[in-house]
Scaffold this motif. Sequence first.
Motif, PDB file in Angstrom:
ATOM      1  N   LEU A 102      -2.806   6.663  -1.031  1.00  0.00           N
ATOM      2  CA  LEU A 102      -3.871   5.695  -0.766  1.00  0.00           C
ATOM      3  C   LEU A 102      -3.304   4.288  -0.621  1.00  0.00           C
ATOM      4  O   LEU A 102      -3.737   3.511   0.238  1.00  0.00           O
ATOM      5  CB  LEU A 102      -4.907   5.730  -1.891  1.00  0.00           C
ATOM      6  CG  LEU A 102      -5.654   7.053  -2.108  1.00  0.00           C
ATOM      7  CD1 LEU A 102      -6.626   6.919  -3.268  1.00  0.00           C
ATOM      8  CD2 LEU A 102      -6.385   7.462  -0.836  1.00  0.00           C
ATOM      9  N   VAL A 103      -2.346   3.943  -1.478  1.00  0.00           N
ATOM     10  CA  VAL A 103      -1.707   2.621  -1.400  1.00  0.00           C
ATOM     11  C   VAL A 103      -1.034   2.451  -0.037  1.00  0.00           C
ATOM     12  O   VAL A 103      -1.211   1.427   0.641  1.00  0.00           O
ATOM     13  CB  VAL A 103      -0.674   2.457  -2.536  1.00  0.00           C
ATOM     14  CG1 VAL A 103       0.140   1.186  -2.333  1.00  0.00           C
ATOM     15  CG2 VAL A 103      -1.364   2.445  -3.895  1.00  0.00           C
ATOM     16  N   SER A 135      -9.352  -0.022  -2.308  1.00  0.00           N
ATOM     17  CA  SER A 135      -9.416   0.044  -3.774  1.00  0.00           C
ATOM     18  C   SER A 135      -8.065  -0.227  -4.421  1.00  0.00           C
ATOM     19  O   SER A 135      -7.995  -0.572  -5.598  1.00  0.00           O
ATOM     20  CB  SER A 135      -9.924   1.415  -4.221  1.00  0.00           C
ATOM     21  OG  SER A 135     -11.225   1.656  -3.771  1.00  0.00           O
ATOM     22  N   TYR A 136      -6.979  -0.055  -3.647  1.00  0.00           N
ATOM     23  CA  TYR A 136      -5.638  -0.262  -4.185  1.00  0.00           C
ATOM     24  C   TYR A 136      -4.877  -1.338  -3.413  1.00  0.00           C
ATOM     25  O   TYR A 136      -3.646  -1.335  -3.386  1.00  0.00           O
ATOM     26  CB  TYR A 136      -4.860   1.065  -4.167  1.00  0.00           C
ATOM     27  CG  TYR A 136      -5.435   2.090  -5.110  1.00  0.00           C
ATOM     28  CD1 TYR A 136      -5.090   2.091  -6.464  1.00  0.00           C
ATOM     29  CD2 TYR A 136      -6.360   3.030  -4.669  1.00  0.00           C
ATOM     30  CE1 TYR A 136      -5.630   3.011  -7.343  1.00  0.00           C
ATOM     31  CE2 TYR A 136      -6.909   3.960  -5.542  1.00  0.00           C
ATOM     32  CZ  TYR A 136      -6.544   3.945  -6.879  1.00  0.00           C
ATOM     33  OH  TYR A 136      -7.089   4.865  -7.753  1.00  0.00           O
ATOM     34  N   ASP A 137      -5.621  -2.299  -2.834  1.00  0.00           N
ATOM     35  CA  ASP A 137      -4.955  -3.354  -2.071  1.00  0.00           C
ATOM     36  C   ASP A 137      -4.224  -4.368  -2.957  1.00  0.00           C
ATOM     37  O   ASP A 137      -3.495  -5.221  -2.455  1.00  0.00           O
ATOM     38  CB  ASP A 137      -5.947  -4.069  -1.149  1.00  0.00           C
ATOM     39  CG  ASP A 137      -7.080  -4.755  -1.924  1.00  0.00           C
ATOM     40  OD1 ASP A 137      -7.071  -4.715  -3.183  1.00  0.00           O
ATOM     41  OD2 ASP A 137      -7.977  -5.322  -1.275  1.00  0.00           O
ATOM     42  N   LYS A 145       1.442  -4.195  -4.807  1.00  0.00           N
ATOM     43  CA  LYS A 145       2.568  -4.700  -4.005  1.00  0.00           C
ATOM     44  C   LYS A 145       3.854  -3.933  -4.324  1.00  0.00           C
ATOM     45  O   LYS A 145       4.759  -3.874  -3.503  1.00  0.00           O
ATOM     46  CB  LYS A 145       2.791  -6.190  -4.282  1.00  0.00           C
ATOM     47  CG  LYS A 145       1.543  -7.055  -4.133  1.00  0.00           C
ATOM     48  CD  LYS A 145       0.938  -6.935  -2.736  1.00  0.00           C
ATOM     49  CE  LYS A 145      -0.330  -7.784  -2.638  1.00  0.00           C
ATOM     50  NZ  LYS A 145      -1.064  -7.512  -1.365  1.00  0.00           N
ATOM     51  N   TYR A 146       3.904  -3.380  -5.558  1.00  0.00           N
ATOM     52  CA  TYR A 146       5.088  -2.646  -6.010  1.00  0.00           C
ATOM     53  C   TYR A 146       4.659  -1.316  -6.615  1.00  0.00           C
ATOM     54  O   TYR A 146       3.602  -1.215  -7.246  1.00  0.00           O
ATOM     55  CB  TYR A 146       5.861  -3.431  -7.072  1.00  0.00           C
ATOM     56  CG  TYR A 146       6.328  -4.797  -6.638  1.00  0.00           C
ATOM     57  CD1 TYR A 146       7.509  -4.955  -5.920  1.00  0.00           C
ATOM     58  CD2 TYR A 146       5.587  -5.931  -6.958  1.00  0.00           C
ATOM     59  CE1 TYR A 146       7.949  -6.204  -5.525  1.00  0.00           C
ATOM     60  CE2 TYR A 146       6.013  -7.190  -6.566  1.00  0.00           C
ATOM     61  CZ  TYR A 146       7.190  -7.323  -5.850  1.00  0.00           C
ATOM     62  OH  TYR A 146       7.614  -8.562  -5.453  1.00  0.00           O
ATOM     63  N   ILE A 147       5.495  -0.309  -6.441  1.00  0.00           N
ATOM     64  CA  ILE A 147       5.355   0.974  -7.131  1.00  0.00           C
ATOM     65  C   ILE A 147       6.590   1.139  -8.009  1.00  0.00           C
ATOM     66  O   ILE A 147       7.716   0.998  -7.534  1.00  0.00           O
ATOM     67  CB  ILE A 147       5.240   2.148  -6.142  1.00  0.00           C
ATOM     68  CG1 ILE A 147       3.953   2.036  -5.328  1.00  0.00           C
ATOM     69  CG2 ILE A 147       5.281   3.481  -6.887  1.00  0.00           C
ATOM     70  CD1 ILE A 147       3.837   3.084  -4.224  1.00  0.00           C
ATOM     71  N   TYR A 148       6.381   1.416  -9.299  1.00  0.00           N
ATOM     72  CA  TYR A 148       7.482   1.603 -10.243  1.00  0.00           C
ATOM     73  C   TYR A 148       7.345   2.991 -10.852  1.00  0.00           C
ATOM     74  O   TYR A 148       6.345   3.300 -11.493  1.00  0.00           O
ATOM     75  CB  TYR A 148       7.445   0.531 -11.333  1.00  0.00           C
ATOM     76  CG  TYR A 148       8.767   0.339 -12.059  1.00  0.00           C
ATOM     77  CD1 TYR A 148       9.389   1.382 -12.726  1.00  0.00           C
ATOM     78  CD2 TYR A 148       9.392  -0.899 -12.078  1.00  0.00           C
ATOM     79  CE1 TYR A 148      10.594   1.200 -13.380  1.00  0.00           C
ATOM     80  CE2 TYR A 148      10.600  -1.099 -12.738  1.00  0.00           C
ATOM     81  CZ  TYR A 148      11.194  -0.039 -13.383  1.00  0.00           C
ATOM     82  OH  TYR A 148      12.393  -0.216 -14.039  1.00  0.00           O
ATOM     83  N   LYS A 167       5.325  -1.804   3.608  1.00  0.00           N
ATOM     84  CA  LYS A 167       3.983  -1.966   3.048  1.00  0.00           C
ATOM     85  C   LYS A 167       4.024  -2.182   1.539  1.00  0.00           C
ATOM     86  O   LYS A 167       3.186  -2.894   0.973  1.00  0.00           O
ATOM     87  CB  LYS A 167       3.133  -0.733   3.357  1.00  0.00           C
ATOM     88  CG  LYS A 167       3.001  -0.420   4.836  1.00  0.00           C
ATOM     89  CD  LYS A 167       2.256   0.891   5.043  1.00  0.00           C
ATOM     90  CE  LYS A 167       2.189   1.269   6.516  1.00  0.00           C
ATOM     91  NZ  LYS A 167       1.495   2.570   6.718  1.00  0.00           N
ATOM     92  N   VAL A 168       4.973  -1.527   0.869  1.00  0.00           N
ATOM     93  CA  VAL A 168       5.078  -1.611  -0.580  1.00  0.00           C
ATOM     94  C   VAL A 168       6.538  -1.433  -0.962  1.00  0.00           C
ATOM     95  O   VAL A 168       7.280  -0.700  -0.300  1.00  0.00           O
ATOM     96  CB  VAL A 168       4.183  -0.533  -1.252  1.00  0.00           C
ATOM     97  CG1 VAL A 168       4.661   0.859  -0.887  1.00  0.00           C
ATOM     98  CG2 VAL A 168       4.120  -0.703  -2.757  1.00  0.00           C
TER      99      VAL A 168
END
Length: 385
Positions: free
Chosen positions: A174-175, A181-183, A186-189, A219-220
Amino acid sequence: MSNMPKITTFKSLADIAVRFRSDLKDSDFVLLYAYNGTGKTRLSMEFKDRGKKGKKKGDTLYFNAYTEDLFYWDNDLEHDTDRVLKINTDSVFFNGFRELALEDKIFEYLQRYATVNFKIDYENWEISFSKEVPNPAYKPDNDKPETIVKSNIKVSRGEENIFIWCIFLAICELVIDGEESYDWVKYIYIDDPVSSLDDNNAIVVASDLSKLLQKGVGKVNVVISSHHHLFFNVMCNELKKKKCKRYFLHKNGAAGYTLRATDETPFFHHVALLSELKGLLPQENQTIHDVRIKTYHFNMLRSVMEKTATFFGYHDFSTCIHGIEDEVLYARALNLLSHGKYSIYEPVEMGDDNKNLFVKILSAFLKKYEFQLPEIITDEDTTQA
């Protein structure tokens, strides 16, 4: 020493989190290898907290031990029949969860790793599981089905962990797809997603994850940390064509932490592990009683030998000590003493007899294979963060 990868020292995990955020300004990924107990989970929280300053939601979607704590069991202690996994809906992790109906996305991942099915009750925010099991009433000569569906079961710890991981993967989709809803992400850890998996599933998880995250490039930004050598190496290989920083994290006692770049040497951690074991050998002014060798160090030594055997194409790790004096004794000792469930969180010191045996095996191994072992910290190649 000038050809060795650069080592940087840090006083705290918060300082390393700042470093990673800086790295991600011109990199898509940061990959981190570290042993259990080094502080990987705390580092992920430091990174997350850096993005929450002045923000309600922060900027980091994370997966770690705390993510698993967002789910807890109601075991129906009164009737012992309807066991469900409850969801803590206070977390932004579940933003838009009900509206977006993620069951199909979750199941698409789950069926690759487990044989359980599930249903989400959004009214009560709970998950029930079911599974096909052999039918005890079935016989070849009757009309009973071979399997039956057992409902409201409590799944194993491994199945629970992989289910939560599949939820996380669905949210990552989704990100990456830009879901409103997940805008805020900016980072995924991601910290250690494969702690309960065998090596085969670890490879599958790493492959699935890398394919998904590569869709999000631009994007992320992503940080992935792990103690699992196979998972780490698969991620290194899968992402090697992307803008990616790779590090080995080492806890340096009261002095803080060291971070070694391993951009060209993803297998460095095996050599670093052996270097750490070598540091256990008694010095000139020490007796064997003075050396603090723990029971779990036998597990570490066997792990190094297994990797060495794989490198040389041997079928068994004991081949690594073939031809040395007392090889049969050493092989038996490694087989016996490396199978105990020794915790690195509550380490137990070996008795002097086992310490002597450990030192003899390690010394013989190092003599047979002349590894160029780096110092984890050196004066000449260390810079202060």
